[in-house]
Enzyme design. Structure first.
Site, PDB file in Angstrom:
ATOM      1  N   PRO A  64    -128.603 121.886  70.893  1.00 50.13           N
ATOM      2  CA  PRO A  64    -129.331 122.052  72.157  1.00 50.13           C
ATOM      3  C   PRO A  64    -128.974 120.946  73.143  1.00 50.13           C
ATOM      4  CG  PRO A  64    -130.799 122.350  70.276  1.00 50.13           C
ATOM      5  CD  PRO A  64    -129.499 121.852  69.737  1.00 50.13           C
ATOM      6  N   GLU A  65    -128.751 121.340  74.388  1.00 50.04           N
ATOM      7  CA  GLU A  65    -128.431 120.376  75.434  1.00 50.04           C
ATOM      8  C   GLU A  65    -129.654 120.185  76.329  1.00 50.04           C
ATOM      9  OE1 GLU A  65    -124.684 121.343  77.337  1.00 50.04           O
ATOM     10  OE2 GLU A  65    -123.881 122.194  75.486  1.00 50.04           O
TER      11      GLU A  65
END
Length: 277
Positions: free
Chosen positions: A2-3
């Protein structure tokens, strides 16, 4: 992994449901998730306390708990999901559970078990690799076109590498670096120093717009990522080039290319993003 948009979406979805709720029980089902502290101490410090605030720094989620902070990093496949009742069956790969007096729960689920939880004195991040050295937040007022210009000037590193360097810009990852560079018309292998001031302004605007749109659509789900309520994001339906190697460029129609840049597979249009300025 996840960014920034995914982690920010988790933060926003959890804010209304986990703050100010006394924690009745803390279960650690995967011991290695807890870093630099014994399980007994971790449970003892959190049981009976409440999450007072929740903010994000880069790809980290930071829960305020009195004089302490609980720092969560989702790594590759981690999820922090709120469940309205403890009677809802737990996922097979549940690593930790925070039960509230009202019968609901916050669960950390992680298929690959790389996610971490650190409980540290407020603001003391020295023991958390990567957190204390993070650079500017790209959706904050501090991230200006002038700052990006200063980061690029005189640097021989490829611009894709600079965008992925968490000590320079916090939270950007492979997906949003590629999307931003495409939006700005800049090849990922250009040296940072080769960018003109005008190009830095264009890239700054692209980064902000891409991240804000991704957050508005609750992030990108390819496989593991879920919001704090267990829902998929929708930005994968709006991606322009990431993961679309061989497909036609949405801007000019030329087939999109890909290659390793800064150790990551990078997607770009060889016509719209020329390697030489």
């Amino acid at each position: 992994m996840p960014e920034l948009p995914e982690v920010e979406t988790v933060r926003r979805s959890l804010l209304p449901v986990v703050l100010g709720r006394p924690i009745s029980k803390v279960e650690v089902l995967t011991e290695r998730i807890v870093q630099n502290r014994s399980i007994a101490e971790f449970q003892g410090l959190l049981t009976g306390a409440s999450f007072e605030d929740l903010h994000r720094r880069g790809k980290y989620l930071i829960f305020s708990v009195g004089e302490w902070e609980l720092v969560a990093h989702l790594r590759m496949t981690g999820r922090l999901i709120y469940y309205s009742s403890s009677t809802i069956p737990r996922a097979k790969h549940t690593s930790a559970v925070f039960s509230f007096h009202s019968g609901d729960e916050l669960r950390f689920e992680d298929v690959r078990k790389f996610g971490t939880l650190d409980l540290v004195p407020k603001g003391d991040y020295a023991s958390i690799k990567g957190l204390h050295s993070l650079g500017v937040e790209p959706i904050s007022p501090e991230f200006t076109a002038e700052l990006l210009w200063e980061l690029c000037r005189g640097r021989r590193a490829k611009i894709k590498a600079l965008l992925l360097d968490q000590t320079k810009i916090a939270g950007l990852g492979n997906i949003y670096a590629d999307e931003s560079l495409f939006a700005a018309g800049i090849h990922p292998e250009r040296s940072s120093a080769s960018l003109t001031e005008a190009e830095c302004h264009r890239l700054h605007r692209a980064i902000r717009e891409v991240l804000e749109e991704a957050i508005a659509h609750q992030g990108t789900t390819f496989r593991d990522y879920r919001t704090g309520f267990g829902q998929e994001g929708a930005f994968q339906n709006r991606l322009q080039i990431y993961g679309k190697k061989g497909e036609a460029c949405p801007r000019c129609g030329v087939n999109l290319a890909h290659k390793k840049v800064a150790g990551r597979t990078s997607h770009f249009c060889p016509a719209c993003q020329r390697e030489q300025p």
